[in-house]
Motif scaffolding. Structure first.
Motif, PDB file in Angstrom:
ATOM      1  N   ILE A  53     -70.270 -24.190   3.163  1.00 39.88           N
ATOM      2  CA  ILE A  53     -68.933 -24.768   3.080  1.00 39.88           C
ATOM      3  C   ILE A  53     -68.115 -23.895   2.135  1.00 39.88           C
ATOM      4  CG2 ILE A  53     -67.582 -26.781   2.396  1.00 39.88           C
ATOM      5  CD1 ILE A  53     -70.218 -28.408   2.875  1.00 39.88           C
ATOM      6  N   SER A  54     -66.926 -23.515   2.570  1.00 39.07           N
ATOM      7  CA  SER A  54     -66.014 -22.767   1.695  1.00 39.07           C
ATOM      8  C   SER A  54     -64.628 -23.387   1.793  1.00 39.07           C
ATOM      9  CB  SER A  54     -65.985 -21.281   2.057  1.00 39.07           C
ATOM     10  OG  SER A  54     -65.469 -21.097   3.352  1.00 39.07           O
ATOM     11  N   ILE A  55     -63.884 -23.279   0.717  1.00 40.60           N
ATOM     12  CA  ILE A  55     -62.559 -23.892   0.638  1.00 40.60           C
ATOM     13  C   ILE A  55     -61.568 -22.886   0.069  1.00 40.60           C
ATOM     14  CG2 ILE A  55     -63.146 -24.878  -1.620  1.00 40.60           C
ATOM     15  CD1 ILE A  55     -61.231 -27.207  -0.990  1.00 40.60           C
ATOM     16  N   ASP A  56     -60.364 -22.895   0.622  1.00 40.06           N
ATOM     17  CA  ASP A  56     -59.234 -22.199   0.000  1.00 40.06           C
ATOM     18  C   ASP A  56     -58.584 -23.220  -0.925  1.00 40.06           C
ATOM     19  OD1 ASP A  56     -59.273 -19.629   1.091  1.00 40.06           O
ATOM     20  OD2 ASP A  56     -58.103 -20.220   2.848  1.00 40.06           O
ATOM     21  N   LEU A  57     -58.668 -22.998  -2.220  1.00 42.15           N
ATOM     22  CA  LEU A  57     -58.011 -23.910  -3.142  1.00 42.15           C
ATOM     23  C   LEU A  57     -56.500 -23.852  -2.947  1.00 42.15           C
ATOM     24  CD1 LEU A  57     -60.121 -23.106  -6.317  1.00 42.15           C
ATOM     25  CD2 LEU A  57     -60.269 -25.153  -4.887  1.00 42.15           C
ATOM     26  N   ARG A  58     -55.809 -24.875  -3.381  1.00 42.32           N
ATOM     27  CA  ARG A  58     -54.345 -24.913  -3.224  1.00 42.32           C
ATOM     28  C   ARG A  58     -53.721 -23.621  -3.747  1.00 42.32           C
ATOM     29  NH1 ARG A  58     -51.764 -29.670  -5.963  1.00 42.32           N
ATOM     30  NH2 ARG A  58     -53.585 -30.748  -5.185  1.00 42.32           N
ATOM     31  N   GLY A  59     -52.759 -23.129  -2.972  1.00 47.14           N
ATOM     32  CA  GLY A  59     -52.062 -21.915  -3.373  1.00 47.14           C
ATOM     33  C   GLY A  59     -52.690 -20.626  -2.880  1.00 47.14           C
ATOM     34  N   PHE A  60     -53.848 -20.710  -2.220  1.00 49.36           N
ATOM     35  CA  PHE A  60     -54.563 -19.511  -1.798  1.00 49.36           C
ATOM     36  C   PHE A  60     -54.896 -19.578  -0.316  1.00 49.36           C
ATOM     37  CE2 PHE A  60     -55.488 -20.235  -6.242  1.00 49.36           C
ATOM     38  CZ  PHE A  60     -55.135 -19.017  -6.797  1.00 49.36           C
ATOM     39  N   GLY A  61     -55.057 -18.405   0.302  1.00 51.16           N
ATOM     40  CA  GLY A  61     -55.491 -18.324   1.695  1.00 51.16           C
ATOM     41  C   GLY A  61     -54.637 -19.156   2.637  1.00 51.16           C
ATOM     42  N   ASP A  62     -55.303 -19.990   3.435  1.00 54.84           N
ATOM     43  CA  ASP A  62     -54.626 -20.805   4.445  1.00 54.84           C
ATOM     44  C   ASP A  62     -54.260 -22.195   3.953  1.00 54.84           C
ATOM     45  OD1 ASP A  62     -54.719 -18.843   6.511  1.00 54.84           O
ATOM     46  OD2 ASP A  62     -56.852 -19.279   6.787  1.00 54.84           O
ATOM     47  N   SER A  63     -54.406 -22.465   2.663  1.00 56.27           N
ATOM     48  CA  SER A  63     -54.052 -23.771   2.103  1.00 56.27           C
ATOM     49  C   SER A  63     -52.572 -23.824   1.752  1.00 56.27           C
ATOM     50  CB  SER A  63     -54.886 -24.057   0.852  1.00 56.27           C
ATOM     51  OG  SER A  63     -56.239 -24.232   1.194  1.00 56.27           O
ATOM     52  N   ASP A  64     -52.081 -25.064   1.576  1.00 54.16           N
ATOM     53  CA  ASP A  64     -50.691 -25.235   1.150  1.00 54.16           C
ATOM     54  C   ASP A  64     -50.459 -24.541  -0.183  1.00 54.16           C
ATOM     55  OD1 ASP A  64     -50.219 -26.766   3.389  1.00 54.16           O
ATOM     56  OD2 ASP A  64     -50.211 -28.685   2.321  1.00 54.16           O
ATOM     57  N   LYS A  65     -49.222 -24.110  -0.374  1.00 53.47           N
ATOM     58  CA  LYS A  65     -48.843 -23.406  -1.602  1.00 53.47           C
ATOM     59  C   LYS A  65     -47.682 -24.149  -2.269  1.00 53.47           C
ATOM     60  CE  LYS A  65     -50.454 -19.232   0.591  1.00 53.47           C
ATOM     61  NZ  LYS A  65     -51.230 -19.979   1.556  1.00 53.47           N
ATOM     62  N   PRO A  66     -48.001 -25.280  -2.899  1.00 48.89           N
ATOM     63  CA  PRO A  66     -46.932 -26.078  -3.494  1.00 48.89           C
ATOM     64  C   PRO A  66     -46.393 -25.456  -4.780  1.00 48.89           C
ATOM     65  CG  PRO A  66     -49.036 -27.013  -4.089  1.00 48.89           C
ATOM     66  CD  PRO A  66     -49.311 -25.871  -3.131  1.00 48.89           C
ATOM     67  N   PHE A  67     -45.177 -25.811  -5.097  1.00 47.11           N
ATOM     68  CA  PHE A  67     -44.619 -25.435  -6.379  1.00 47.11           C
ATOM     69  C   PHE A  67     -45.098 -26.475  -7.382  1.00 47.11           C
ATOM     70  CE2 PHE A  67     -41.395 -25.656  -9.693  1.00 47.11           C
ATOM     71  CZ  PHE A  67     -41.315 -24.326 -10.044  1.00 47.11           C
ATOM     72  N   GLY A  68     -45.704 -26.042  -8.454  1.00 44.12           N
ATOM     73  CA  GLY A  68     -46.118 -27.033  -9.442  1.00 44.12           C
ATOM     74  C   GLY A  68     -47.473 -26.761 -10.036  1.00 44.12           C
ATOM     75  N   ASP A  69     -48.224 -27.825 -10.218  1.00 47.27           N
ATOM     76  CA  ASP A  69     -49.446 -27.837 -11.013  1.00 47.27           C
ATOM     77  C   ASP A  69     -50.592 -27.059 -10.372  1.00 47.27           C
ATOM     78  OD1 ASP A  69     -51.323 -28.457 -12.918  1.00 47.27           O
ATOM     79  OD2 ASP A  69     -51.595 -30.529 -12.259  1.00 47.27           O
ATOM     80  N   TYR A  70     -51.076 -26.054 -11.084  1.00 45.09           N
ATOM     81  CA  TYR A  70     -52.264 -25.291 -10.690  1.00 45.09           C
ATOM     82  C   TYR A  70     -53.275 -25.285 -11.837  1.00 45.09           C
ATOM     83  CZ  TYR A  70     -50.023 -23.536  -6.485  1.00 45.09           C
ATOM     84  OH  TYR A  70     -49.431 -23.440  -5.254  1.00 45.09           O
ATOM     85  N   SER A  71     -53.322 -26.377 -12.587  1.00 46.70           N
ATOM     86  CA  SER A  71     -54.247 -26.453 -13.710  1.00 46.70           C
ATOM     87  C   SER A  71     -55.682 -26.531 -13.189  1.00 46.70           C
ATOM     88  CB  SER A  71     -53.940 -27.676 -14.572  1.00 46.70           C
ATOM     89  OG  SER A  71     -54.298 -28.852 -13.863  1.00 46.70           O
ATOM     90  N   TYR A  72     -56.632 -26.235 -14.067  1.00 47.64           N
ATOM     91  CA  TYR A  72     -58.036 -26.335 -13.679  1.00 47.64           C
ATOM     92  C   TYR A  72     -58.388 -27.770 -13.283  1.00 47.64           C
ATOM     93  CZ  TYR A  72     -58.960 -21.565 -15.107  1.00 47.64           C
ATOM     94  OH  TYR A  72     -58.961 -20.205 -15.199  1.00 47.64           O
ATOM     95  N   ASN A  73     -57.785 -28.752 -13.933  1.00 46.48           N
ATOM     96  CA  ASN A  73     -58.058 -30.147 -13.579  1.00 46.48           C
ATOM     97  C   ASN A  73     -57.604 -30.449 -12.156  1.00 46.48           C
ATOM     98  OD1 ASN A  73     -59.239 -30.751 -16.029  1.00 46.48           O
ATOM     99  ND2 ASN A  73     -57.359 -31.568 -16.924  1.00 46.48           N
TER     100      ASN A  73
END
Length: 90
Positions: A53-73
Motif C-alpha cells: 500500500i502506498s499513499i500520496d500525502l496531501r499536496g504531493f503526487g496525485d493527491s489534492d493540493k489544498p492551501f493551508g495546513d501541512y503540519s506533521y500532525n
C-alpha cells in the motif's frame, strides 16, 4: 489507484496491490516526493505474497493540493485515516 477522503475532505491517492497478501507493507514517502518513489517495490514485493500500500500525502503526487495546513500532525492524520479505513492493525 483510488482516492481516500482524509481529514478536511482532502482526497489522497492510494495504491493497494495484492490485497490478499500474507503480510502488509505501507509505504509513506518523505518530503517532497510521492508514491512513485516505491515503483520498484510495488512491482516486486507482491510476487512474494506481500500486500503493498502506498499513499500520496496531501499536496504531493496525485493527491489534492489544498492551501493551508501541512503540519506533521495533519499528515499523520491522513495516514491514520488510511490505516483505519483499510482496517490495518499491528
Amino acid at each position: 489507484m483510488y482516492r481516500l477522503v482524509a481529514s478536511g475532505g482532502i482526497r489522497c491517492a492510494v495504491e493497494d496491490i495484492n490485497p490478499r497478501g500474507r503480510s502488509t507493507v505501507v509505504m509513506v514517502h518523505g518530503w517532497p516526493l510521492g508514491r512513485e518513489l516505491f515503483e520498484w517495490q510495488m512491482n516486486v514485493l507482491p510476487s512474494y505474497g506481500i500486500r503493498c500500500i502506498s499513499i500520496d500525502l496531501r499536496g504531493f503526487g496525485d493527491s489534492d493540493k489544498p492551501f493551508g495546513d501541512y503540519s506533521y500532525n495533519t499528515l499523520a492524520d491522513d495516514l491514520y485515516c488510511l490505516l483505519r479505513r483499510l482496517e490495518l492493525t499491528t
